[in-house]
Scaffold this active site. Structure first.
Site, PDB file in Angstrom:
ATOM      1  N   HIS A  98     -39.734  29.462   5.489  1.00 23.10           N
ATOM      2  CA  HIS A  98     -39.544  28.229   6.241  1.00 23.10           C
ATOM      3  C   HIS A  98     -38.929  27.097   5.435  1.00 23.10           C
ATOM      4  O   HIS A  98     -38.542  26.074   6.013  1.00 23.10           O
ATOM      5  CB  HIS A  98     -40.868  27.778   6.870  1.00 23.10           C
ATOM      6  CG  HIS A  98     -40.695  27.195   8.236  1.00 23.10           C
ATOM      7  ND1 HIS A  98     -41.735  27.036   9.121  1.00 23.10           N
ATOM      8  CD2 HIS A  98     -39.600  26.736   8.890  1.00 23.10           C
ATOM      9  CE1 HIS A  98     -41.298  26.499  10.251  1.00 23.10           C
ATOM     10  NE2 HIS A  98     -40.003  26.298  10.139  1.00 23.10           N
ATOM     11  N   ASP A 125     -45.700  26.421  14.430  1.00 21.49           N
ATOM     12  CA  ASP A 125     -46.220  26.820  13.122  1.00 21.49           C
ATOM     13  C   ASP A 125     -47.745  26.743  13.125  1.00 21.49           C
ATOM     14  O   ASP A 125     -48.326  25.928  13.852  1.00 21.49           O
ATOM     15  CB  ASP A 125     -45.673  25.860  12.049  1.00 21.49           C
ATOM     16  CG  ASP A 125     -45.588  26.476  10.670  1.00 21.49           C
ATOM     17  OD1 ASP A 125     -46.560  27.129  10.241  1.00 21.49           O
ATOM     18  OD2 ASP A 125     -44.561  26.277  10.000  1.00 21.49           O
ATOM     19  N   HIS A 127     -49.119  25.897  10.344  1.00 21.02           N
ATOM     20  CA  HIS A 127     -49.305  24.908   9.278  1.00 21.02           C
ATOM     21  C   HIS A 127     -48.448  23.676   9.553  1.00 21.02           C
ATOM     22  O   HIS A 127     -47.401  23.767  10.190  1.00 21.02           O
ATOM     23  CB  HIS A 127     -48.904  25.506   7.920  1.00 21.02           C
ATOM     24  CG  HIS A 127     -49.527  26.840   7.631  1.00 21.02           C
ATOM     25  ND1 HIS A 127     -48.972  28.025   8.093  1.00 21.02           N
ATOM     26  CD2 HIS A 127     -50.649  27.171   6.955  1.00 21.02           C
ATOM     27  CE1 HIS A 127     -49.736  29.039   7.700  1.00 21.02           C
ATOM     28  NE2 HIS A 127     -50.756  28.552   7.021  1.00 21.02           N
ATOM     29  N   ASP A 129     -46.932  21.968   7.120  1.00 21.28           N
ATOM     30  CA  ASP A 129     -45.840  21.973   6.137  1.00 21.28           C
ATOM     31  C   ASP A 129     -45.503  20.554   5.675  1.00 21.28           C
ATOM     32  O   ASP A 129     -44.328  20.186   5.530  1.00 21.28           O
ATOM     33  CB  ASP A 129     -44.593  22.656   6.716  1.00 21.28           C
ATOM     34  CG  ASP A 129     -44.827  24.143   6.968  1.00 21.28           C
ATOM     35  OD1 ASP A 129     -45.795  24.702   6.420  1.00 21.28           O
ATOM     36  OD2 ASP A 129     -44.032  24.748   7.713  1.00 21.28           O
ATOM     37  N   HIS A 142     -42.164  26.362   0.980  1.00 22.08           N
ATOM     38  CA  HIS A 142     -42.219  26.545   2.435  1.00 22.08           C
ATOM     39  C   HIS A 142     -43.375  25.757   3.063  1.00 22.08           C
ATOM     40  O   HIS A 142     -43.448  25.671   4.298  1.00 22.08           O
ATOM     41  CB  HIS A 142     -42.275  28.030   2.818  1.00 22.08           C
ATOM     42  CG  HIS A 142     -43.567  28.738   2.530  1.00 22.08           C
ATOM     43  ND1 HIS A 142     -43.841  29.996   3.022  1.00 22.08           N
ATOM     44  CD2 HIS A 142     -44.648  28.405   1.779  1.00 22.08           C
ATOM     45  CE1 HIS A 142     -45.039  30.388   2.605  1.00 22.08           C
ATOM     46  NE2 HIS A 142     -45.536  29.447   1.856  1.00 22.08           N
ATOM     47  N   ASP A 229     -41.816  29.577  13.348  1.00 16.41           N
ATOM     48  CA  ASP A 229     -42.457  30.348  12.281  1.00 16.41           C
ATOM     49  C   ASP A 229     -43.318  31.425  12.943  1.00 16.41           C
ATOM     50  O   ASP A 229     -44.129  31.128  13.824  1.00 16.41           O
ATOM     51  CB  ASP A 229     -43.330  29.412  11.443  1.00 16.41           C
ATOM     52  CG  ASP A 229     -43.936  30.055  10.214  1.00 16.41           C
ATOM     53  OD1 ASP A 229     -44.337  31.234  10.292  1.00 16.41           O
ATOM     54  OD2 ASP A 229     -44.042  29.380   9.173  1.00 16.41           O
ATOM     55  N   ASP A 231     -45.908  32.757  12.099  1.00 19.02           N
ATOM     56  CA  ASP A 231     -47.360  32.586  12.013  1.00 19.02           C
ATOM     57  C   ASP A 231     -47.929  31.631  13.058  1.00 19.02           C
ATOM     58  O   ASP A 231     -49.140  31.454  13.138  1.00 19.02           O
ATOM     59  CB  ASP A 231     -47.808  32.209  10.598  1.00 19.02           C
ATOM     60  CG  ASP A 231     -47.457  30.786  10.172  1.00 19.02           C
ATOM     61  OD1 ASP A 231     -47.205  29.921  11.028  1.00 19.02           O
ATOM     62  OD2 ASP A 231     -47.441  30.536   8.953  1.00 19.02           O
ATOM     63  N   GLU A 274     -39.964  33.302   8.515  1.00 14.32           N
ATOM     64  CA  GLU A 274     -41.203  33.846   7.938  1.00 14.32           C
ATOM     65  C   GLU A 274     -41.534  35.265   8.401  1.00 14.32           C
ATOM     66  O   GLU A 274     -42.642  35.749   8.154  1.00 14.32           O
ATOM     67  CB  GLU A 274     -42.399  32.915   8.190  1.00 14.32           C
ATOM     68  CG  GLU A 274     -42.300  31.569   7.486  1.00 14.32           C
ATOM     69  CD  GLU A 274     -42.523  31.629   5.979  1.00 14.32           C
ATOM     70  OE1 GLU A 274     -42.850  32.719   5.459  1.00 14.32           O
ATOM     71  OE2 GLU A 274     -42.353  30.581   5.311  1.00 14.32           O
TER      72      GLU A 274
END
Length: 304
Positions: A98, A125, A127, A129, A142, A229, A231, A274
């Site tokens: 990412h 995402d 997260h 980030d 990332h 992403d 995830d 990712e």
């Protein structure tokens, strides 16, 4: 959204702590991404992979790992995305980890600046980030792109070659969040970012939140950049990622998001990042990502 699509492969994992995302672009090709989009009536040009530096797998220095290599990949992608968008195509970036979103979004920001269109980012995402070199517990870049795009990291760190903030933080929407580091949590309070964690999604519904986001972009006549992403999805349906977090977005919720974006006609550029085939199960995550991308570009059960 143009019906001409330019696929840009970015085979690198320099920003990640787990190797393997460099194989993501080829996994998406094998899973039939170009064929799926062509079948929906789009003209697809696979522009191949960018040629950047290998991953030196360094230990963190000054809070960052592989800083030189991250910057090089991001500048290469920045220029390619600006060029592809300038040709009237929709850039679709095949990652890669990412960190490369700093490059794709810097590139589309240059394009939007020239066209006079406000840029909005929808960041799917697990997260936020939003770490910086000073706060990151790992030094993996990332986990820093949103902070960099918001101007929270000195230009000299990543050298994106565009004015910062690259995107007005109030025009960035984070969706699917369920893992936030301690310092990130504190700095998010006054960031201006719109953060929709899984509790907000559970309480308010996917439809309500997506409608709110898309209505804002529509009112501003904005360009929507989607950064997806793997995830953000629940690992039970998408195991092929190095940073899995339980409790993610379901298969049906994810398709609803993509279908609503497609119906809005707002998306002008896209990251798919990712994907780590080394951690996947028989390319299951890549095939799901291709399916979701189809929904982003108009695949639906019924016309609405």
């Amino acid at each position: 959204m143009s019906n001409q699509i330019g696929l840009i492969g970015v085979p690198t994992d320099v920003g990640a702590g787990v190797r393997g995302a460099c194989l993501g672009p080829e996994a998406l090709r094998i899973a039939g991404l170009a064929k799926a989009l062509t079948g929906l009536g789009h003209k697809v040009s696979d522009l191949g992979d960018l040629d950047g530096p290998p991953n030196p797998d360094e230990q963190p220095g000054n809070g960052c790992r592989n800083l030189r290599e991250v910057s090089t990949w991001c500048r290469l992608l920045r220029d390619r995305v600006t060029d592809v968008a300038g040709q009237g195509m929709t850039p679709v970036v095949l990652g890669g980890d990412h960190c490369i979103a700093m490059g794709s979004i810097a590139g589309i920001a240059k394009h939007c600046s020239a066209s006079g269109q406000p840029l909005y980012v929808l960041w799917f995402d697990a997260h936020t980030d939003f770490n910086t070199p000073l706060s990151s517990p790992s030094g993996n870049v990332h986990g820093m792109p949103i902070a960099a795009l918001c101007g929270r990291i000195k230009d000299s760190e990543f050298d994106l070659g565009v004015p910062t903030p690259v995107v007005d933080p109030s025009r960035i929407n984070l969706f699917g969040i369920r893992s936030v580091d301690h310092i990130e949590k504190a700095t998010l309070v006054d960031s201006g970012l719109k953060v929709f964690d899984m509790r907000a999604i559970d309480e308010r519904s996917t439809f309500t939140i997506m409608r709110e986001i898309l209505d804002e972009v529509t009112a501003a006549k904005g360009h929507l950049h989607v950064s997806l992403d793997v995830d953000f999805l629940d690992p039970s349906i998408a195991p092929g990622v190095g940073t899995t977090v339980p409790g993610g977005v379901t298969y049906r919720e994810a398709h609803l998001c993509m279908e609503m974006i497609a119906e809005s006609g707002l998306m002008g550029s896209l990251d798919l990042v990712e994907l780590n085939p080394l951690l996947d199960e028989k390319n299951k995550s890549a095939e799901l990502l291709v399916d979701l991308t189809g929904s982003l570009f108009g695949k639906a059960t019924l016309h609405r």
